[in-house]
Design a protein around this motif. Structure first.
Motif, mmCIF file in Angstrom:
data_model
loop_
_atom_site.group_PDB
_atom_site.id
_atom_site.type_symbol
_atom_site.label_atom_id
_atom_site.label_comp_id
_atom_site.label_asym_id
_atom_site.label_seq_id
_atom_site.Cartn_x
_atom_site.Cartn_y
_atom_site.Cartn_z
ATOM 1 N N UNK A 67 0.841 -1.204 0.000
ATOM 2 C CA UNK A 67 0.000 0.000 0.000
ATOM 3 C C UNK A 67 0.877 1.255 0.000
ATOM 4 N N UNK A 70 2.082 1.657 -3.533
ATOM 5 C CA UNK A 70 0.979 2.155 -4.380
ATOM 6 C C UNK A 70 0.815 3.660 -4.221
ATOM 7 N N UNK A 71 0.762 4.094 -2.974
ATOM 8 C CA UNK A 71 0.573 5.529 -2.719
ATOM 9 C C UNK A 71 1.760 6.327 -3.237
ATOM 10 N N UNK A 73 3.690 5.611 -5.651
ATOM 11 C CA UNK A 73 3.810 5.596 -7.111
ATOM 12 C C UNK A 73 2.720 6.400 -7.799
ATOM 13 N N UNK A 74 1.690 6.778 -7.044
ATOM 14 C CA UNK A 74 0.549 7.399 -7.696
ATOM 15 C C UNK A 74 0.859 8.789 -8.216
ATOM 16 N N UNK A 75 0.587 9.055 -9.492
ATOM 17 C CA UNK A 75 0.809 10.416 -10.003
ATOM 18 C C UNK A 75 -0.104 11.419 -9.318
ATOM 19 N N UNK A 76 -1.208 10.918 -8.746
ATOM 20 C CA UNK A 76 -2.128 11.819 -8.051
ATOM 21 C C UNK A 76 -1.473 12.476 -6.847
ATOM 22 N N UNK A 77 -0.408 11.874 -6.396
ATOM 23 C CA UNK A 77 0.243 12.405 -5.200
ATOM 24 C C UNK A 77 1.371 13.360 -5.561
ATOM 25 N N UNK A 78 1.618 13.547 -6.845
ATOM 26 C CA UNK A 78 2.808 14.276 -7.220
ATOM 27 C C UNK A 78 2.835 15.700 -6.688
ATOM 28 N N UNK A 79 1.704 16.379 -6.726
ATOM 29 C CA UNK A 79 1.745 17.799 -6.391
ATOM 30 C C UNK A 79 0.931 18.180 -5.171
ATOM 31 N N UNK A 80 -0.191 17.527 -5.011
ATOM 32 C CA UNK A 80 -1.052 18.012 -3.943
ATOM 33 C C UNK A 80 -0.538 17.565 -2.577
ATOM 34 N N UNK A 81 -0.724 18.417 -1.632
ATOM 35 C CA UNK A 81 -0.301 18.129 -0.266
ATOM 36 C C UNK A 81 -1.557 18.217 0.599
ATOM 37 N N UNK B 245 -0.821 -1.409 -10.385
ATOM 38 C CA UNK B 245 0.044 -2.236 -9.535
ATOM 39 C C UNK B 245 -0.798 -3.374 -8.988
ATOM 40 N N UNK B 281 -5.126 4.491 -9.550
ATOM 41 C CA UNK B 281 -4.230 5.549 -9.105
ATOM 42 C C UNK B 281 -3.082 5.819 -10.062
ATOM 43 N N UNK B 282 -2.807 4.862 -10.918
ATOM 44 C CA UNK B 282 -1.665 5.082 -11.798
ATOM 45 C C UNK B 282 -2.058 5.713 -13.127
ATOM 46 N N UNK B 300 -3.443 15.008 -8.725
ATOM 47 C CA UNK B 300 -4.852 15.074 -8.347
ATOM 48 C C UNK B 300 -5.067 14.187 -7.148
#
Lengths: 157, 338
Positions: A67, A70-71, A73-81, B245, B281-282, B300
């Motif tokens: 998990x 997964x988190x 690697x997620x592009x959704x996490x790239x910018x938002x905090x 994944x 998510x990917x 996002x």
């Protein structure tokens, strides 16, 4: 798993799951909480038959690390905090507070093996299997992490 | 050493909030499907977050439009068309509200507002600022009221940082806010307001603690006006291929290409949202324009719904003219825009 069994598992293993995620994400405590919650949700929903306590514990370590990946690697996490602040654990002893910060400031690749080896008591081979790493890689990371940890502890004293 | 290490982690426990979430998992699973408040449901929360905006405004004293023009160039390598600039103008409202605390005056110059994203240009005056340094605030509170997520699954993110110093010596700062509202509510549909609270002005230091250079609090409540020129494009469903994944038999994670059905896809000037049964998510999302220009999403968020399905939304780095977009690429699949 019955409601009672799940509640017992959560009581016993939630801290372990959170600590693993915390070591994975370091200062990104909100991500650690999200990963820990996802891992527990997987446990809540699984129909996997567990052959015993150790099997369940190992399964949870594995799922938690997955998990976290997964988190991470997620592009959704790239910018938002996340807006929600997730407080740092509080220690009664200020020395331990600063030690915790130093440990969390270690490179992530050292933190998880150190935790699994020193706290959870897994062997080098077991840490390797749980993290999909060769034992020699685990050995190297442990040695380097230990070296840094020793330096931190010496400075703290 | 091992003993010290163990004693340290003996005192690290899951937060009460996490314990509560986990304790409720079972009853939620047993309930009829309903939306669960995810760990990241935060719209009512005060944030303590500081991230510096990447794009520095080259033209001191420039507007939000100037910043977006620069950002467009960085993202696409090309120039922004007039039509594109008009869309940004149509989403932008002049504010000009100021608050003073001590020697420091903060002005919210203007806002650009989309369905689930918002940019605000701020001016900070009253001190002598070093052009080579970055500035921000020690604590930042952002709320959209009333809560667009209506207490259901949601999440939000925010960044604030200086992007230049004007000729008159004011620091220009850019606030970027994005939200994940599984309710489908759009914050530019009228009736919403931005509540912004800034505490203690700081000079940023790399690798060290930021230095507080002016203590104080600056609070704003700004109504978000209705956006009239940003159409919403809806796509009922689409099958997309993307890398996911998955856990193999031995528990190891591996990337696999998988087909996922997305439902209720909503495409606006500021982002794309959808519902799906699988964790996606990917999935990367990009808007493709008639001239071949592509704008990739800027990250996002996603929320797992109580019934196990997912709501996902991602935002564009700059607002885009949806009428000139010919296709969306989600994962590896291009979806033509009718």
């Amino acid at each position: 798993m019955t409601d009672q069994e799940f509640a017992a598992c959560a009581g016993q293993y939630l801290d372990m799951v959170y600590r693993i995620a915390l070591n994975y994400f370091g200062p990104r405590r909100q991500d650690a909480e999200d990963a820990a919650q996802n891992a527990m949700l997987r446990l809540c929903r699984t129909d996997a038959p567990f052959e015993g306590e150790e099997h369940l514990r190992r399964w949870l370590v594995r799922v938690t690390l997955n998990e976290c990946r997964r988190l991470g690697a997620s592009p959704w996490r790239r910018r938002t905090v996340p807006l929600e602040s997730c407080p740092e654990p509080v220690f009664p002893d200020p020395g331990q507070q600063s030690l915790f910060r130093e440990v969390m400031a270690l490179p992530g690749k050292y933190r998880v093996p150190l935790y699994l080896y020193y706290y959870e008591g897994y062997s080098v081979e077991e840490v390797g299997r749980l993290m999909d790493l060769k034992p020699s890689t685990v050995q190297t990371r442990l040695a380097r992490g230990r070296e840094r940890l020793k330096k931190i502890l010496t400075e703290e004293e | 050493m091992q003993e010290t290490y163990r004693k340290l982690f003996d005192q690290v426990h899951a937060s009460q909030r996490l314990q509560k979430e986990v304790a409720q998992m079972r009853e939620q699973r047993n309930d009829a499907p309903r939306r669960r408040i995810a760990p990241g449901a935060l719209l009512a929360a005060i944030l303590v977050v500081l991230v510096l905006a990447g794009t520095t405004l080259a033209a001191a004293g420039g507007s939000l439009g100037d910043w977006f023009t620069q950002k467009w160039g960085e993202e696409t390598g090309g120039s922004m068309t007039q039509q594109q600039a008009q869309v940004i103008d149509s989403l932008t409202q002049k504010v000009g509200e100021s608050r003073t605390s001590g020697d420091v005056t903060v002005t919210v110059d203007s806002l650009t507002v989309g369905g689930d994203a918002l940019w605000a240009l701020l001016d900070v005056e009253g001190l002598r600022f070093d052009r080579s340094k970055k500035y921000s605030f020690d604590r930042i509170g952002v709320e959209i009221l009333p809560d667009p997520s209506e207490g259901a699954v949601g999440g939000a993110g925010c960044s604030l940082g200086s992007i230049g110093v004007t000729e008159s010596g004011a620091v220009r700062m850019l606030l970027e806010f994005t939200g994940v509202f599984s309710t489908g509510n759009q914050i530019n549909s009228g009736g919403y307001a931005l509540e912004l609270r800034l505490h203690d002005l700081v000079r940023c230091r790399q690798g060290g603690e930021d230095e507080v250079i002016a203590q104080g609090e600056w609070s704003f409540s700004i109504p978000l006006t209705v956006d009239s020129l940003s159409p919403v494009i809806s796509i009922e469903s689409a099958l997309v291929k993307g890398e996911m994944l998955q856990e193999g038999a031995d528990g190891a994670l591996e990337k696999v290409t998988q087909e996922v059905e997305l439902r209720d896809i909503t495409f606006t000037a500021t982002g794309v949202s959808f519902y799906t049964e699988e964790s996606s998510e990917l999935l990367d999302v990009a808007a493709i324009f008639a001239d071949g220009t592509e704008v990739a999403s800027n990250g996002g968020g996603g929320s797992r719904m109580e019934d196990g399905s997912w709501y996902g939304s991602c935002q564009w780095p700059v607002p885009i003219d949806v009428e000139t977009v010919t296709a969306l690429r989600i994962g590896e699949t291009e979806i033509p825009i009718p």
